[in-house]
Motif scaffolding. Structure first.
Motif, PDB file in Angstrom:
ATOM      1  N   GLU A 155      40.872  33.609  42.605  1.00  0.00           N
ATOM      2  CA  GLU A 155      41.348  33.012  41.359  1.00  0.00           C
ATOM      3  C   GLU A 155      40.155  32.613  40.488  1.00  0.00           C
ATOM      4  OE1 GLU A 155      43.954  29.199  39.899  1.00  0.00           O
ATOM      5  OE2 GLU A 155      44.438  30.107  41.831  1.00  0.00           O
ATOM      6  N   GLY A 156      40.209  33.030  39.255  1.00  0.00           N
ATOM      7  CA  GLY A 156      39.121  32.736  38.333  1.00  0.00           C
ATOM      8  C   GLY A 156      37.934  33.665  38.480  1.00  0.00           C
ATOM      9  N   ALA A 157      38.063  34.684  39.319  1.00  0.00           N
ATOM     10  CA  ALA A 157      36.941  35.598  39.555  1.00  0.00           C
ATOM     11  C   ALA A 157      36.514  36.330  38.300  1.00  0.00           C
ATOM     12  CB  ALA A 157      37.291  36.595  40.661  1.00  0.00           C
ATOM     13  N   ASP A 158      37.472  36.644  37.429  1.00  0.00           N
ATOM     14  CA  ASP A 158      37.115  37.362  36.200  1.00  0.00           C
ATOM     15  C   ASP A 158      36.135  36.560  35.353  1.00  0.00           C
ATOM     16  OD1 ASP A 158      38.708  39.499  36.912  1.00  0.00           O
ATOM     17  OD2 ASP A 158      40.424  38.820  35.729  1.00  0.00           O
ATOM     18  N   GLU A 159      36.362  35.255  35.240  1.00  0.00           N
ATOM     19  CA  GLU A 159      35.447  34.399  34.482  1.00  0.00           C
ATOM     20  C   GLU A 159      34.090  34.301  35.181  1.00  0.00           C
ATOM     21  OE1 GLU A 159      38.600  33.172  35.394  1.00  0.00           O
ATOM     22  OE2 GLU A 159      39.527  33.685  33.488  1.00  0.00           O
ATOM     23  N   ASP A 160      34.132  34.200  36.502  1.00  0.00           N
ATOM     24  CA  ASP A 160      32.882  34.138  37.269  1.00  0.00           C
ATOM     25  C   ASP A 160      32.079  35.419  37.098  1.00  0.00           C
ATOM     26  OD1 ASP A 160      33.507  31.588  38.323  1.00  0.00           O
ATOM     27  OD2 ASP A 160      34.640  32.498  39.966  1.00  0.00           O
ATOM     28  N   ILE A 161      32.766  36.538  37.162  1.00  0.00           N
ATOM     29  CA  ILE A 161      32.086  37.826  37.011  1.00  0.00           C
ATOM     30  C   ILE A 161      31.516  37.972  35.609  1.00  0.00           C
ATOM     31  CG2 ILE A 161      32.427  40.331  36.959  1.00  0.00           C
ATOM     32  CD1 ILE A 161      34.417  39.926  39.303  1.00  0.00           C
ATOM     33  N   LYS A 162      32.247  37.521  34.616  1.00  0.00           N
ATOM     34  CA  LYS A 162      31.736  37.582  33.244  1.00  0.00           C
ATOM     35  C   LYS A 162      30.432  36.793  33.132  1.00  0.00           C
ATOM     36  CE  LYS A 162      32.886  36.721  28.446  1.00  0.00           C
ATOM     37  NZ  LYS A 162      33.744  36.048  27.499  1.00  0.00           N
TER      38      LYS A 162
ATOM     39  N   ALA B 101      35.337  44.919  44.634  1.00  0.00           N
ATOM     40  CA  ALA B 101      35.938  44.050  45.648  1.00  0.00           C
ATOM     41  C   ALA B 101      37.097  43.260  45.066  1.00  0.00           C
ATOM     42  CB  ALA B 101      34.879  43.113  46.228  1.00  0.00           C
ATOM     43  N   VAL B 102      36.942  42.783  43.838  1.00  0.00           N
ATOM     44  CA  VAL B 102      38.023  42.042  43.195  1.00  0.00           C
ATOM     45  C   VAL B 102      39.209  42.959  42.934  1.00  0.00           C
ATOM     46  CG1 VAL B 102      38.711  40.812  41.092  1.00  0.00           C
ATOM     47  CG2 VAL B 102      36.530  40.276  42.193  1.00  0.00           C
TER      48      VAL B 102
ATOM     49  N   ARG C  66      24.397  45.573  41.102  1.00  0.00           N
ATOM     50  CA  ARG C  66      24.992  44.582  41.989  1.00  0.00           C
ATOM     51  C   ARG C  66      26.344  44.083  41.461  1.00  0.00           C
ATOM     52  NH1 ARG C  66      19.633  44.001  41.565  1.00  0.00           N
ATOM     53  NH2 ARG C  66      18.437  44.099  43.495  1.00  0.00           N
ATOM     54  N   ILE C  67      26.681  44.457  40.240  1.00  0.00           N
ATOM     55  CA  ILE C  67      27.904  43.979  39.605  1.00  0.00           C
ATOM     56  C   ILE C  67      29.107  44.853  39.960  1.00  0.00           C
ATOM     57  CG2 ILE C  67      28.979  43.324  37.422  1.00  0.00           C
ATOM     58  CD1 ILE C  67      26.435  41.665  38.224  1.00  0.00           C
TER      59      ILE C  67
ATOM     60  N   ALA D 149      25.828  31.122  40.125  1.00  0.00           N
ATOM     61  CA  ALA D 149      27.069  31.769  39.700  1.00  0.00           C
ATOM     62  C   ALA D 149      27.613  32.674  40.806  1.00  0.00           C
ATOM     63  CB  ALA D 149      26.830  32.563  38.413  1.00  0.00           C
ATOM     64  N   ALA D 150      26.728  33.409  41.459  1.00  0.00           N
ATOM     65  CA  ALA D 150      27.145  34.263  42.570  1.00  0.00           C
ATOM     66  C   ALA D 150      27.643  33.420  43.743  1.00  0.00           C
ATOM     67  CB  ALA D 150      25.995  35.164  43.007  1.00  0.00           C
ATOM     68  N   HIS D 151      26.998  32.299  43.970  1.00  0.00           N
ATOM     69  CA  HIS D 151      27.410  31.393  45.057  1.00  0.00           C
ATOM     70  C   HIS D 151      28.821  30.854  44.812  1.00  0.00           C
ATOM     71  CE1 HIS D 151      26.940  28.645  48.397  1.00  0.00           C
ATOM     72  NE2 HIS D 151      27.267  27.641  47.603  1.00  0.00           N
ATOM     73  N   THR D 152      29.135  30.514  43.579  1.00  0.00           N
ATOM     74  CA  THR D 152      30.477  30.038  43.229  1.00  0.00           C
ATOM     75  C   THR D 152      31.520  31.085  43.601  1.00  0.00           C
ATOM     76  OG1 THR D 152      29.646  28.651  41.439  1.00  0.00           O
ATOM     77  CG2 THR D 152      31.954  29.320  41.306  1.00  0.00           C
TER      78      THR D 152
END
Length: 122
Positions: free
Chosen positions: A98-105, A53-54, A46-47, A84-87
């Motif tokens: 913006e900030g997706a890399d941190e969210d994905i991590k 997409a990013v 799922r990752i 976390a996925a909801h964010t």
């Protein structure tokens, strides 16, 4: 309840998975059904679709893939992963990655922890 199911549930509870609450939603004598769904969780990547997409700057796809992860993890009691996925989903819906890399991590870390525990206890 089988020993492996009991150890799986105990290990998941230790990392904050809402096992008891989820079991109550599944209904009476549902521990084996819940365990079956949990055992399948690591089978789907799922990752990668989220990362794709990013990298494609496709906010609609990002919203959809994050939404899917949010739903699956919420249904399985994985609240931290779902949140976390909801964010990430909300960011995409609001037109920004913006900030997706941190969210994905964060999503990757939570997902890896859950998958590791499932794999070690099944």
């Amino acid at each position: 309840m089988e020993k492996s199911t009991g150890s799986l549930f105990a290990a998941l509870k230790e990392i904050g998975v809402e096992v008891d609450k989820t079991l109550s939603r599944f209904g009476d004598d549902s521990s084996e059904i819940y365990a079956k769904f949990l055992k399948r969780f690591p089978d789907e990547d799922r990752i990668t679709p989220i990362k794709d997409a990013v990298s494609e700057n496709d906010l609609e796809k990002l919203s959809q893939t994050a939404h899917k992860l949010k739903g699956v993890s919420a249904n399985l009691g994985m609240t931290a992963l779902s949140e976390a996925a909801h964010t990430l989903e909300l960011k995409a819906k609001n037109g920004s990655a913006e900030g997706a890399d941190e969210d994905i991590k964060r999503i990757e870390e939570l997902n890896e922890e859950v998958c590791r525990i499932i794999s070690e206890n099944t």
